[in-house]
Design an enzyme around this catalytic site. Structure first.
Site, PDB file in Angstrom:
ATOM      1  N   ASN A  87      32.806  24.576  41.378  1.00 34.44           N
ATOM      2  CA  ASN A  87      33.522  24.573  40.102  1.00 34.44           C
ATOM      3  C   ASN A  87      34.592  23.498  40.159  1.00 34.44           C
ATOM      4  OD1 ASN A  87      32.094  26.843  39.092  1.00 34.44           O
ATOM      5  ND2 ASN A  87      33.420  28.215  40.256  1.00 34.44           N
ATOM      6  N   HIS A 100      35.990  23.196  47.007  1.00 31.80           N
ATOM      7  CA  HIS A 100      35.241  24.218  47.755  1.00 31.80           C
ATOM      8  C   HIS A 100      33.873  24.438  47.151  1.00 31.80           C
ATOM      9  CE1 HIS A 100      37.629  26.213  44.598  1.00 31.80           C
ATOM     10  NE2 HIS A 100      36.652  27.088  44.494  1.00 31.80           N
TER      11      HIS A 100
HETATM   12  P1  5GP Z   1      36.991  28.925  41.990  1.00 31.83           P
HETATM   13  O1  5GP Z   1      37.048  29.780  40.763  1.00 31.83           O
HETATM   14  O2  5GP Z   1      38.243  28.111  42.188  1.00 31.83           O
HETATM   15  O3  5GP Z   1      35.739  28.096  42.066  1.00 31.83           O
HETATM   16  O4  5GP Z   1      36.857  29.924  43.208  1.00 31.83           O
HETATM   17  C1  5GP Z   1      37.938  30.432  43.923  1.00 31.83           C
HETATM   18  C2  5GP Z   1      37.392  31.571  44.751  1.00 31.83           C
HETATM   19  O5  5GP Z   1      38.352  31.901  45.728  1.00 31.83           O
HETATM   20  C3  5GP Z   1      37.121  32.851  43.944  1.00 31.83           C
HETATM   21  O6  5GP Z   1      35.747  33.195  44.067  1.00 31.83           O
HETATM   22  C4  5GP Z   1      38.044  33.883  44.587  1.00 31.83           C
HETATM   23  O7  5GP Z   1      37.464  35.162  44.676  1.00 31.83           O
HETATM   24  C5  5GP Z   1      38.305  33.278  45.950  1.00 31.83           C
HETATM   25  N1  5GP Z   1      39.597  33.662  46.543  1.00 31.83           N
HETATM   26  C6  5GP Z   1      40.807  33.612  45.934  1.00 31.83           C
HETATM   27  N2  5GP Z   1      41.776  34.019  46.783  1.00 31.83           N
HETATM   28  C7  5GP Z   1      41.143  34.314  47.966  1.00 31.83           C
HETATM   29  C8  5GP Z   1      41.625  34.790  49.230  1.00 31.83           C
HETATM   30  O8  5GP Z   1      42.810  35.011  49.465  1.00 31.83           O
HETATM   31  N3  5GP Z   1      40.688  34.982  50.204  1.00 31.83           N
HETATM   32  C9  5GP Z   1      39.350  34.738  49.999  1.00 31.83           C
HETATM   33  N4  5GP Z   1      38.534  34.965  51.026  1.00 31.83           N
HETATM   34  N5  5GP Z   1      38.877  34.290  48.815  1.00 31.83           N
HETATM   35  C10 5GP Z   1      39.770  34.086  47.804  1.00 31.83           C
END
Ligand code: 5GP
Length: 114
Positions: A87, A100
Site C-alpha cells: 500500500n 512494507h
Molecule cells: P498499511 O496499512 O500501512 O499498509 O499497513 C500497516 C500494517 O501494520 C497494518 O496491517 C497493521 O495491522 C500493522 N501494524 C500496525 N502496528 C503494528 C504493530 O505494532 N505491530 C505489528 N506487528 N503490526 C502492526
C-alpha cells in the site's frame, strides 16, 4: 525531530514483534491485525517512507526485499500461493510511513482487490 514509526521501533527492539525472518537489510514479522491465516509484514531496515522517498542507491535494497519474499515463502511453506501487497500513499490506505510488503496466505484471495 520526527517521531519514530512503529516499524522503526520494532527494528530497534523497543516494542515486541513475532519475527519470522531477518537479515542484514530486511526484517519480517507477523501483522498485529492479520487479514489472512498468514499475514507477514516485510520491511527494509532502512527507513524509506514510501515510493517517493526511494533513491537511486536503494536499488539493491529493493531487490533484497523481493529475495526475502522468496525466502519467507520457502520458510513458511507457502506452496499453495500467496498475495504480495504494498500500500503506497493515502488512496492505497498506507498507514505506516515505512515501506512494507504484506505477504498474505492461507486462504484464497479475490480479484480485483477491494
Ligand atoms: P498499511 O496499512 O500501512 O499498509 O499497513 C500497516 C500494517 O501494520 C497494518 O496491517 C497493521 O495491522 C500493522 N501494524 C500496525 N502496528 C503494528 C504493530 O505494532 N505491530 C505489528 N506487528 N503490526 C502492526
Amino acid at each position: 525531530m520526527t517521531a519514530k514509526t512503529v516499524f522503526q521501533r520494532i527494528i530497534d527492539r523497543e516494542i515486541p514483534a513475532d519475527i519470522v525472518y531477518e537479515d542484514a537489510d530486511c526484517l519480517a514479522f507477523r501483522d498485529i491485525n492479520p487479514q489472512a491465516p498468514i499475514h507477514i509484514l516485510l520491511i527494509p531496515k532502512k527507513g524509506i517512507a514510501d515510493f517517493e522517498a526511494i533513491r537511486e542507491d536503494d536499488e539493491a535494497i529493493l531487490g533484497k526485499l523481493l529475495m526475502a519474499v522468496r525466502r519467507i515463502a520457502e520458510i513458511l511453506g507457502l506452496d499453495k500461493g500467496f498475495r504480495l501487497v504494498l500500500n503506497n500513499g493515502r488512496d492505497a490506505g498506507q498507514e505506516v510511513p515505512h515501506l512494507h510488503f504484506h505477504i498474505l496466505a492461507g486462504r484464497p484471495f479475490g480479484w480485483p482487490p477491494g
